[in-house]
Design a protein around this motif. Structure first.
Motif, mmCIF file in Angstrom:
data_model
loop_
_atom_site.group_PDB
_atom_site.id
_atom_site.type_symbol
_atom_site.label_atom_id
_atom_site.label_comp_id
_atom_site.label_asym_id
_atom_site.label_seq_id
_atom_site.Cartn_x
_atom_site.Cartn_y
_atom_site.Cartn_z
ATOM 1 N N ILE A 104 -14.472 0.931 -6.335
ATOM 2 C CA ILE A 104 -13.649 1.575 -5.315
ATOM 3 C C ILE A 104 -12.191 1.576 -5.762
ATOM 4 O O ILE A 104 -11.738 0.666 -6.468
ATOM 5 C CB ILE A 104 -13.797 0.872 -3.940
ATOM 6 N N VAL A 105 -11.461 2.613 -5.385
ATOM 7 C CA VAL A 105 -10.016 2.694 -5.612
ATOM 8 C C VAL A 105 -9.366 2.844 -4.244
ATOM 9 O O VAL A 105 -9.836 3.650 -3.416
ATOM 10 C CB VAL A 105 -9.656 3.891 -6.506
ATOM 11 N N VAL A 106 -8.344 2.039 -3.969
ATOM 12 C CA VAL A 106 -7.655 2.123 -2.675
ATOM 13 C C VAL A 106 -6.153 2.244 -2.922
ATOM 14 O O VAL A 106 -5.626 1.761 -3.940
ATOM 15 C CB VAL A 106 -7.935 0.898 -1.775
ATOM 16 N N VAL B 195 0.842 -1.206 0.000
ATOM 17 C CA VAL B 195 0.000 0.000 0.000
ATOM 18 C C VAL B 195 0.873 1.251 0.000
ATOM 19 O O VAL B 195 0.576 2.221 -0.713
ATOM 20 C CB VAL B 195 -0.946 -0.017 1.214
ATOM 21 N N PHE B 196 1.975 1.224 0.746
ATOM 22 C CA PHE B 196 2.840 2.410 0.833
ATOM 23 C C PHE B 196 4.199 2.144 0.196
ATOM 24 O O PHE B 196 4.838 1.137 0.483
ATOM 25 C CB PHE B 196 3.025 2.826 2.298
ATOM 26 N N ARG B 197 4.615 3.067 -0.697
ATOM 27 C CA ARG B 197 5.939 3.021 -1.323
ATOM 28 C C ARG B 197 6.517 4.437 -1.214
ATOM 29 O O ARG B 197 5.841 5.412 -1.569
ATOM 30 C CB ARG B 197 5.790 2.604 -2.791
ATOM 31 N N PRO B 198 7.749 4.597 -0.714
ATOM 32 C CA PRO B 198 8.303 5.940 -0.501
ATOM 33 C C PRO B 198 8.258 6.795 -1.776
ATOM 34 O O PRO B 198 8.563 6.315 -2.865
ATOM 35 C CB PRO B 198 9.749 5.650 -0.083
ATOM 36 N N ASP B 199 7.845 8.036 -1.614
ATOM 37 C CA ASP B 199 7.767 9.032 -2.704
ATOM 38 C C ASP B 199 6.874 8.572 -3.846
ATOM 39 O O ASP B 199 7.126 8.906 -5.015
ATOM 40 C CB ASP B 199 9.163 9.367 -3.233
ATOM 41 N N ALA B 200 5.821 7.834 -3.514
ATOM 42 C CA ALA B 200 4.951 7.310 -4.587
ATOM 43 C C ALA B 200 3.501 7.280 -4.122
ATOM 44 O O ALA B 200 3.190 7.421 -2.938
ATOM 45 C CB ALA B 200 5.403 5.907 -4.977
ATOM 46 N N LEU B 201 2.632 7.129 -5.130
ATOM 47 C CA LEU B 201 1.203 6.882 -4.904
ATOM 48 C C LEU B 201 0.920 5.493 -5.451
ATOM 49 O O LEU B 201 1.298 5.201 -6.593
ATOM 50 C CB LEU B 201 0.387 7.932 -5.667
ATOM 51 N N THR B 202 0.326 4.611 -4.639
ATOM 52 C CA THR B 202 -0.065 3.302 -5.163
ATOM 53 C C THR B 202 -1.571 3.336 -5.413
ATOM 54 O O THR B 202 -2.297 4.120 -4.780
ATOM 55 C CB THR B 202 0.252 2.162 -4.170
ATOM 56 N N MET B 203 -2.038 2.496 -6.347
ATOM 57 C CA MET B 203 -3.459 2.535 -6.715
ATOM 58 C C MET B 203 -3.935 1.130 -7.124
ATOM 59 O O MET B 203 -3.380 0.532 -8.049
ATOM 60 C CB MET B 203 -3.661 3.501 -7.887
ATOM 61 N N THR B 204 -4.952 0.672 -6.413
ATOM 62 C CA THR B 204 -5.630 -0.579 -6.776
ATOM 63 C C THR B 204 -7.072 -0.243 -7.091
ATOM 64 O O THR B 204 -7.766 0.368 -6.255
ATOM 65 C CB THR B 204 -5.558 -1.612 -5.639
ATOM 66 N N TYR B 205 -7.485 -0.595 -8.302
ATOM 67 C CA TYR B 205 -8.826 -0.250 -8.801
ATOM 68 C C TYR B 205 -9.644 -1.532 -8.828
ATOM 69 O O TYR B 205 -9.316 -2.454 -9.576
ATOM 70 C CB TYR B 205 -8.682 0.339 -10.207
ATOM 71 N N SER B 206 -10.696 -1.590 -7.987
ATOM 72 C CA SER B 206 -11.546 -2.780 -7.966
ATOM 73 C C SER B 206 -12.806 -2.533 -8.775
ATOM 74 O O SER B 206 -13.421 -1.461 -8.688
ATOM 75 C CB SER B 206 -11.924 -3.129 -6.517
ATOM 76 N N HIS B 207 -13.236 -3.548 -9.527
ATOM 77 C CA HIS B 207 -14.517 -3.444 -10.238
ATOM 78 C C HIS B 207 -15.678 -3.535 -9.259
ATOM 79 O O HIS B 207 -16.825 -3.301 -9.641
ATOM 80 C CB HIS B 207 -14.626 -4.558 -11.284
ATOM 81 N N ILE B 208 -15.417 -3.958 -8.026
ATOM 82 C CA ILE B 208 -16.488 -4.061 -7.022
ATOM 83 C C ILE B 208 -16.836 -2.649 -6.561
ATOM 84 O O ILE B 208 -16.058 -1.962 -5.905
ATOM 85 C CB ILE B 208 -16.059 -4.931 -5.829
ATOM 86 N N ASP B 209 -17.989 -2.184 -7.001
ATOM 87 C CA ASP B 209 -18.461 -0.831 -6.685
ATOM 88 C C ASP B 209 -17.459 0.260 -7.092
ATOM 89 O O ASP B 209 -17.497 1.378 -6.587
ATOM 90 C CB ASP B 209 -18.809 -0.697 -5.193
#
Ligand SMILES: O=C(O)C(=O)C[C@H](O)C(=O)CO
Ligand code: ZN
Length: 278
Positions: free
Chosen positions: A45-47, A29-43
């Motif tokens: 949601i992006v986390v 979920v956390f990577r230094p100096d970065a944005l991580t993104m997981t896109y779920s087709h379930i509703d």
């Protein structure tokens, strides 16, 4: 961007450990100096996590193309909770200071968005959820004191915990996103047991405040077809509407929950008696 398809409970029950982790676990979920993104087709949601260390981290303009819009939050709202050191968010030039264990709700329409830490030695760690939105509500910081909090459970059943509800209707309006943080008391190991499902909403849990040699055994699956996923510090689990979502740790821990779907009624749950679980 890691895209996860929706998955039927009949398919999920056929999966081995690797398959369950591939479908439901967000390992980094956390990577230094970065944005991580997981896109779920379930509703939809992006986390993900935003961890600015040596320089600010921005929502890249290229995200618009990935979502078929001009910019990421053109048709979305976003909620974040800071589980690191103090930091800030800058939204179209407006600055919001976000301390540890403080939250920021970002209404639909924020275009130029970037994040920073006050101290690179103690970087902010913004855990975020984003959901499709149908209208704009005001952007607002919510402190732990402003959250709606309730303490539940009992040391006898090792599930004494305090639920801090940051983004719920009693605190502020959002389109569909609910988010909060649950802290387990010292000596308590179980969250959300007895467990529940809720057909009307999906949910994502981020587990943290776990030492490197600790773990949470996250319980998922239909109540009579349970499975587990071994989760380590700062990892998240995607929970479809048909799945229970509970966990037992090797030590106490904290987790952030986020929900999207039909309603924002926290207590709208389908409770499962322990005796009925398989
Ligand atoms: O400790 C708990 O119980 C929770 O935090 C429950 C979650 O918030 C949840 O699953 C709400 O649907
Ligand atoms: Zn739930």
């Amino acid at each position: 961007m890691d895209t996860r398809q929706a998955i039927h409970s009949d398919h999920a029950r056929t999966l081995d450990t690797a398959g369950l982790r591939r479908e439901f676990l967000v390992e980094e979920v956390f990577r230094p100096d970065a944005l991580t993104m997981t896109y779920s087709h379930i509703d939809r949601i992006v986390v993900g996590g935003i961890m600015p260390v040596t320089a600010p981290v921005e929502l890249p303009a290229s995200l618009g193309k990935s979502y078929g819009v001009a910019y990421f939050l053109e048709r979305r709202e976003m909620g974040l909770i800071n589980i690191g050191g103090p930091g800030w968010a800058e939204l179209d030039g407006a600055r919001y200071e976000i301390g540890s264990e403080e939250a920021l709700y970002i209404g639909l329409g924020a275009r130029e968005v970037r994040f920073g830490s006050d101290d690179p030695a103690r970087p902010a760690k913004f855990y975020y959820n984003s959901a499709p939105a149908h209208r704009q509500f005001p952007t607002r910081r919510v402190t732990l004191a402003e959250a709606a909090s309730v303490t539940l459970g009992d040391a006898r059943t090792a599930n004494r915990r305090t639920i801090h509800k940051f983004f719920v209707p009693d605190v502020l309006p959002t389109c569909q996103l609910s988010m909060g943080m649950t802290k387990l008391a010292e000596g308590s190991l179980w969250n959300t047991m007895p467990c529940h499902t809720h057909e009307r909403r999906m949910e994502v849990y981020l587990y943290f405040n776990l030492a490197s040699d600790a773990a949470v055994f996250h319980l998922m699956g239909q109540p009579q077809e349970t499975r587990h996923i071994v989760v380590h510090n700062e990892q998240a689990v995607i929970s479809p509407s048909w799945s229970i979502h509970s966990g037992v740790g090797t030590t106490n821990y904290t987790f952030i929950w986020g929900m999207v779907g039909e309603n924002q009624t926290f207590d709208d749950m389908d409770h499962v008696a322990v005796a009925d679980m398989r």
